[in-house]
Design an enzyme around this catalytic site. Structure first.
Site, PDB file in Angstrom:
ATOM      1  N   SER A  43      10.634  50.052-138.237  1.00 13.15           N
ATOM      2  CA  SER A  43      11.220  49.901-136.908  1.00 13.15           C
ATOM      3  C   SER A  43      12.399  48.932-136.865  1.00 13.15           C
ATOM      4  O   SER A  43      13.178  48.949-135.917  1.00 13.15           O
ATOM      5  CB  SER A  43      10.158  49.441-135.910  1.00 13.15           C
ATOM      6  OG  SER A  43       9.736  48.122-136.175  1.00 13.15           O
ATOM      7  N   LYS A 120      10.316  42.269-133.725  1.00 16.20           N
ATOM      8  CA  LYS A 120      11.410  43.004-133.084  1.00 16.20           C
ATOM      9  C   LYS A 120      12.559  42.033-132.797  1.00 16.20           C
ATOM     10  O   LYS A 120      12.437  40.824-132.974  1.00 16.20           O
ATOM     11  CB  LYS A 120      10.959  43.629-131.761  1.00 16.20           C
ATOM     12  CG  LYS A 120       9.705  44.492-131.819  1.00 16.20           C
ATOM     13  CD  LYS A 120       9.926  45.820-132.511  1.00 16.20           C
ATOM     14  CE  LYS A 120       8.639  46.643-132.544  1.00 16.20           C
ATOM     15  NZ  LYS A 120       8.815  47.897-133.315  1.00 16.20           N
TER      16      LYS A 120
END
Length: 279
Positions: A43, A120
């Site tokens: 990701s 993230k």
């Protein structure tokens, strides 16, 4: 004979004490300073690759209940959560010696529902409005510019211990083929630049307006079309808005990296990523 037996027992006791002390020291070090973190998914490509190993700087944002380590090993029936150790500090959304994260930081945090650690990039600060329009992120009504930067390429093959295969922009690619994604250099307010990847148009490229509540943050993966992040509500396996107290620390530097199914496969080590700064 008795003296010999007593000496043997003393040696065993000393060994046990040494192990206990070592574990206590390691626990304190991990709780207060740096926490090891393996990258399990794609990701955050290409900033972070599957198999990168880094230490998370816990001093960057101060301490909360989430700073206590979790030990989750389903294979061995071990499930010790941070709340089991430091749950008494949960619930007030504050931190001890708290520091404010900056937009563009790569952050490890606890998922607000599952409690699992995620990593993230911080896109939205408290009070911001965030929206995706045709793959471009708009922050408080202004676009974060994206400049074309060529193509990111990787081999189509199982990646990491979980054996996940990457998604490709150049259609179905068989094992051993070249998997491509379009690269862009994105510039956030304040001037932070980083690489983002695009695979194909999808629903998460076009969203409504998210208004980040006070005391919360909005996160997105750099591999925008392959990231469960704040664009998805927690109820649908996304992240949603992340409370301040759920931040664990900032990812500053990759210490080690392996492209193989195991870190013992030395022929798969990525020497060019050792000690690489996370940007």
């Amino acid at each position: 004979m008795a003296a010999k037996e007593e000496k043997k027992q003393n040696a065993i006791v000393e060994t046990i004490k040494t192990i206990v002390y070592a574990l206590l020291i390691a626990g304190v070090f991990r709780t207060l300073f740096f926490q090891p973190f393996w990258i399990p998914s794609g990701s955050m490509k290409e900033t972070l690759l599957v198999g990168d190993f880094l230490f998370v700087n816990k001093m960057a944002y101060g301490y909360s209940y989430a700073s206590c380590p979790s030990l989750i090993m389903p294979r061995f029936g071990i499930n010790v959560d941070a709340k089991d150790i430091c749950g008494m500090f949960d619930g007030d959304n504050t931190r001890l010696l708290g520091g404010e994260p900056e937009r563009g930081d790569v952050v490890v945090f606890r998922h607000p529902v599952s409690g699992r650690d995620y990593i993230k990039r911080l896109i939205g600060l408290p009070g911001d409005s965030i929206q995706m329009r045709d793959g471009v992120v708009f922050i408080n009504g202004a676009a974060a510019p994206q400049e074309p930067a060529g193509v990111f390429e990787e081999i189509m093959e199982p990646q990491g211990p979980e054996g996940r295969r990457p998604r490709c922009a150049n259609g179905p690619v068989g094992d051993g083929g070249v998997c491509q994604k379009t690269r862009f250099i994105e510039t956030l307010p304040g001037g932070t630049e980083h690489i983002v990847l695009d695979i194909a148009p999808q629903a998460s490229d076009r969203t409504g307006v998210y208004r980040v509540p006070e005391g919360h943050y909005f996160f997105m993966g750099d591999n925008r079309d392959n990231s469960a992040d704040s664009r998805l509500a927690q109820q649908v396996q996304g992240v949603g808005f992340v409370p301040y107290e759920n931040l664990i620390g900032r990812a500053d530097r990759i210490m080690f990296s392996s492209a193989g199914r195991s870190m013992l496969f030395f022929w798969t080590w990525r020497g060019d990523r050792f000690f690489k700064a996370v940007e």
